[in-house]
Design an enzyme around this catalytic site. Structure first.
Site, short mmCIF file in Angstrom:
data_model
loop_
_atom_site.label_atom_id
_atom_site.label_comp_id
_atom_site.label_asym_id
_atom_site.label_seq_id
_atom_site.Cartn_x
_atom_site.Cartn_y
_atom_site.Cartn_z
N HIS A 1 0.91 -1.11 0.01
CA HIS A 1 0.08 0.03 -0.05
C HIS A 1 0.88 1.22 0.11
O HIS A 1 1.97 1.02 0.24
CB HIS A 1 -0.90 -0.02 1.22
CG HIS A 1 -2.05 -1.01 1.42
ND1 HIS A 1 -3.09 -0.95 1.91
CD2 HIS A 1 -2.01 -2.21 0.51
CE1 HIS A 1 -3.74 -2.05 1.90
NE2 HIS A 1 -3.04 -2.91 1.06
N CYS B 1 -6.02 2.01 5.58
CA CYS B 1 -6.56 0.88 6.24
C CYS B 1 -5.85 0.30 7.47
O CYS B 1 -4.97 0.87 7.97
CB CYS B 1 -6.58 -0.11 4.93
SG CYS B 1 -4.60 -0.89 4.93
N GLU C 1 0.98 4.00 1.81
CA GLU C 1 1.92 4.31 3.16
C GLU C 1 2.79 3.25 3.55
O GLU C 1 3.89 3.87 4.10
CB GLU C 1 0.76 4.29 4.25
CG GLU C 1 -0.38 5.44 4.11
CD GLU C 1 -1.63 4.56 3.32
OE1 GLU C 1 -3.06 5.10 3.22
OE2 GLU C 1 -1.57 3.78 2.70
#
Length: 186
Positions: free
Chosen positions: A77, A110, A79
């Protein structure tokens, strides 16, 4: 020994060296949203972008874009990629050992990324689009609750949400319009 590499697209790699110092939250967030937008435009991955900055100087330390499909790895992801790149660049497993850092994300993280942020040593998280905006196009952000953010705040991480939300949301909608892969759909 297993070695993993981050298949960061060339346009994203070069953005680190070309960017320099960022003056304020709006400029930093526009950059993170721009990463997400470019990721969609280039067909490189999901509609998420993130960047880590030195809090004191405003210097860009690392970038991350969603590489789940391109990298064939569910943890890539935006991040997490930004965190891994910053730690590798600074030679540490915790950014707190090398200074004061903040992470700007084009969308609220998330559940996995919130955990990664907690352990990364980042002391400030700034988000654009809401997790509900990601859910609206079909992404599952996992078990993220108000308590999740409160937990990070209780451990000293400053959190700002909704900075340039509409701009972040537009990138998500563009991804949906272009038929982007919803890789974690249940």
């Amino acid at each position: 020994m297993l070695h993993l590499s981050l298949p960061l697209p060339e346009w994203a790699r070069t953005s680190v060296g070309d960017s320099g110092i960022f003056a304020g939250d709006a400029e930093k967030m526009a950059f993170a949203i721009g990463l997400a937008h470019s990721n969609v435009e280039e067909g490189a991955g999901g509609p998420f972008g993130a960047a880590i900055f030195n809090r004191e100087s405003g210097e860009l330390v690392s970038v991350g874009v969603n590489l789940v499909v391109a990298g064939m790895n569910s943890v890539l992801h935006a991040e997490m990629v930004a965190i891994m790149a910053a730690e590798a660049k600074l030679g540490t497993y915790t950014l707190a050992a090398r200074g004061r850092f903040e992470l700007f994300s084009s969308c609220e993280p998330c559940a996995m990324c919130l955990g990664g942020i907690l352990w990364s040593g980042v002391e400030r998280l700034v988000c654009a689009a809401a997790a509900d905006d990601a859910r609206a196009i079909g992404f599952d952000e996992g078990p993220v609750y108000p308590e999740s953010y409160r937990y990070l705040e209780e451990r000293g991480i400053e959190i700002e949400r909704g900075i340039m939300r509409e701009e972040g949301k537009r990138v998500l909608e563009l991804y949906r319009e272009r038929g982007g892969i919803l890789y974690n759909r249940r």
